[in-house]
Design a protein around this motif. Structure first.
Motif, mmCIF file in Angstrom:
data_model
loop_
_atom_site.group_PDB
_atom_site.id
_atom_site.type_symbol
_atom_site.label_atom_id
_atom_site.label_comp_id
_atom_site.label_asym_id
_atom_site.label_seq_id
_atom_site.Cartn_x
_atom_site.Cartn_y
_atom_site.Cartn_z
ATOM 1 N N UNK A 138 0.808 -1.216 0.000
ATOM 2 C CA UNK A 138 0.000 0.000 0.000
ATOM 3 C C UNK A 138 0.845 1.272 0.000
ATOM 4 N N UNK A 139 2.171 1.104 -0.019
ATOM 5 C CA UNK A 139 3.111 2.229 -0.060
ATOM 6 C C UNK A 139 2.840 3.224 1.071
ATOM 7 N N UNK A 140 2.786 2.700 2.285
ATOM 8 C CA UNK A 140 2.529 3.523 3.464
ATOM 9 C C UNK A 140 3.857 4.052 3.985
ATOM 10 N N UNK A 141 3.969 5.371 4.039
ATOM 11 C CA UNK A 141 5.180 6.009 4.557
ATOM 12 C C UNK A 141 4.874 6.931 5.731
ATOM 13 N N UNK A 142 3.595 7.182 5.974
ATOM 14 C CA UNK A 142 3.164 8.086 7.032
ATOM 15 C C UNK A 142 2.020 7.428 7.796
ATOM 16 N N UNK A 143 2.043 7.597 9.118
ATOM 17 C CA UNK A 143 0.963 7.065 9.947
ATOM 18 C C UNK A 143 0.229 8.209 10.614
ATOM 19 N N UNK A 144 -1.084 8.156 10.680
ATOM 20 C CA UNK A 144 -1.941 7.159 10.052
ATOM 21 C C UNK A 144 -2.144 7.451 8.565
ATOM 22 N N UNK A 145 -2.423 6.404 7.826
ATOM 23 C CA UNK A 145 -2.879 6.514 6.438
ATOM 24 C C UNK A 145 -4.085 5.602 6.320
ATOM 25 N N UNK A 146 -5.142 6.112 5.714
ATOM 26 C CA UNK A 146 -6.377 5.346 5.581
ATOM 27 C C UNK A 146 -6.840 5.339 4.134
ATOM 28 N N UNK A 147 -7.493 4.247 3.766
ATOM 29 C CA UNK A 147 -8.060 4.116 2.418
ATOM 30 C C UNK A 147 -9.506 3.675 2.539
ATOM 31 N N UNK A 148 -10.362 4.316 1.765
ATOM 32 C CA UNK A 148 -11.757 3.925 1.670
ATOM 33 C C UNK A 148 -11.886 3.153 0.361
ATOM 34 N N UNK A 150 -14.276 0.670 -2.184
ATOM 35 C CA UNK A 150 -15.670 0.314 -2.463
ATOM 36 C C UNK A 150 -15.865 -1.200 -2.535
ATOM 37 N N UNK A 151 -17.099 -1.626 -2.759
ATOM 38 C CA UNK A 151 -17.443 -3.053 -2.786
ATOM 39 C C UNK A 151 -16.703 -3.830 -3.863
ATOM 40 N N UNK A 152 -16.295 -3.140 -4.919
ATOM 41 C CA UNK A 152 -15.592 -3.799 -6.019
ATOM 42 C C UNK A 152 -14.084 -3.854 -5.796
ATOM 43 N N UNK A 153 -13.622 -3.351 -4.652
ATOM 44 C CA UNK A 153 -12.198 -3.389 -4.356
ATOM 45 C C UNK A 153 -11.419 -2.221 -4.936
ATOM 46 N N UNK A 154 -12.130 -1.154 -5.316
ATOM 47 C CA UNK A 154 -11.499 0.027 -5.904
ATOM 48 C C UNK A 154 -11.291 1.085 -4.815
ATOM 49 N N UNK A 155 -10.087 1.617 -4.727
ATOM 50 C CA UNK A 155 -9.797 2.682 -3.763
ATOM 51 C C UNK A 155 -10.576 3.926 -4.190
ATOM 52 N N UNK A 156 -11.324 4.498 -3.266
ATOM 53 C CA UNK A 156 -12.096 5.716 -3.552
ATOM 54 C C UNK A 156 -11.525 6.943 -2.855
ATOM 55 N N UNK A 157 -10.868 6.740 -1.727
ATOM 56 C CA UNK A 157 -10.260 7.848 -0.982
ATOM 57 C C UNK A 157 -8.952 7.347 -0.375
ATOM 58 N N UNK A 158 -7.943 8.201 -0.346
ATOM 59 C CA UNK A 158 -6.692 7.911 0.372
ATOM 60 C C UNK A 158 -6.431 9.130 1.247
ATOM 61 N N UNK A 159 -6.397 8.920 2.546
ATOM 62 C CA UNK A 159 -6.226 10.019 3.499
ATOM 63 C C UNK A 159 -4.939 9.791 4.273
ATOM 64 N N UNK A 160 -4.017 10.721 4.172
ATOM 65 C CA UNK A 160 -2.765 10.659 4.920
ATOM 66 C C UNK A 160 -2.891 11.650 6.071
ATOM 67 N N UNK A 161 -2.702 11.150 7.286
ATOM 68 C CA UNK A 161 -2.856 12.006 8.459
ATOM 69 C C UNK A 161 -4.256 11.886 9.033
ATOM 70 N N UNK A 162 -4.570 12.819 9.900
ATOM 71 C CA UNK A 162 -5.837 12.792 10.630
ATOM 72 C C UNK A 162 -6.808 13.788 10.013
ATOM 73 N N UNK A 163 -8.047 13.346 9.849
ATOM 74 C CA UNK A 163 -9.126 14.273 9.487
ATOM 75 C C UNK A 163 -10.203 14.143 10.559
#
Length: 180
Positions: A138-148, A150-163
């Protein structure tokens, strides 16, 4: 004049070849290469990781619900800040979304990760990335990193840091609506 017509003909043939070659690809998800980060529009890498009881749990792939994948570490200050919100989001959206917390165990201490889970009373699945494979995929270099995802396994959002929790709710509700 003759040379101009030949040049226009070659350009037309190349343009038609490009259109033919890319026909139908606009709606397909793109598979990320090993050098690219999974980002919106890309297929989320699939793998299985052990949970806290060493039971294998699939990450990504097709599923019945939206998926929120959160990469974290126990020593990460921002991860501590978002922990209560993540627990609340997992409870609030449990009918429409699965939250998987992935501890970057190869960068953390497993005992401290388990204490973190107890301290924040996480009830959603916590997976252990002991060998760093998920973090690499997932090429994570920063914590936290989150990905949303969808049901088909497609990344819809990538959030680095806190929101904020409110921003998460907005993103989650948007993709729940899209999928209904």
């Amino acid at each position: 004049m003759k040379r101009t017509l030949v040049l226009l003909g070659v350009i037309l043939v190349l343009a038609l070849a490009a259109v033919y070659q890319n026909k139908g690809k606009s709606d397909e998800a793109i598979t990320a290469s090993t050098e690219m980060k999974p980002k919106p529009g890309f297929v989320a890498p699939t793998l299985n990781l052990p949970d806290l009881d060493d039971q294998k749990v699939p990450v990504a792939g097709k599923r019945d619900q939206l998926l929120l994948i959160n990469f974290w570490a126990s020593w990460c200050g921002p991860c501590e800040l978002e922990a209560p919100d993540l627990q609340e989001l997992s409870e609030e959206y449990k009918a429409d979304m699965v939250l998987l917390g992935i501890n970057a165990t190869s960068y953390d201490k497993e005992r401290q990760a388990r204490e973190f889970v107890e301290e924040y009373k996480f009830t959603f699945p916590i997976l252990m990335d002991r060998d760093g494979k998920a973090t690499d995929l997932y090429k994570i270099t920063t914590f936290p990193t989150s990905l949303l995802v969808d049901r088909d396994g497609i990344v819809r959002e990538r959030v680095v840091g806190v929101i904020s929790k409110k921003e998460w709710q907005s993103k989650i509700e948007k993709w729940i609506k899209v999928q209904k």
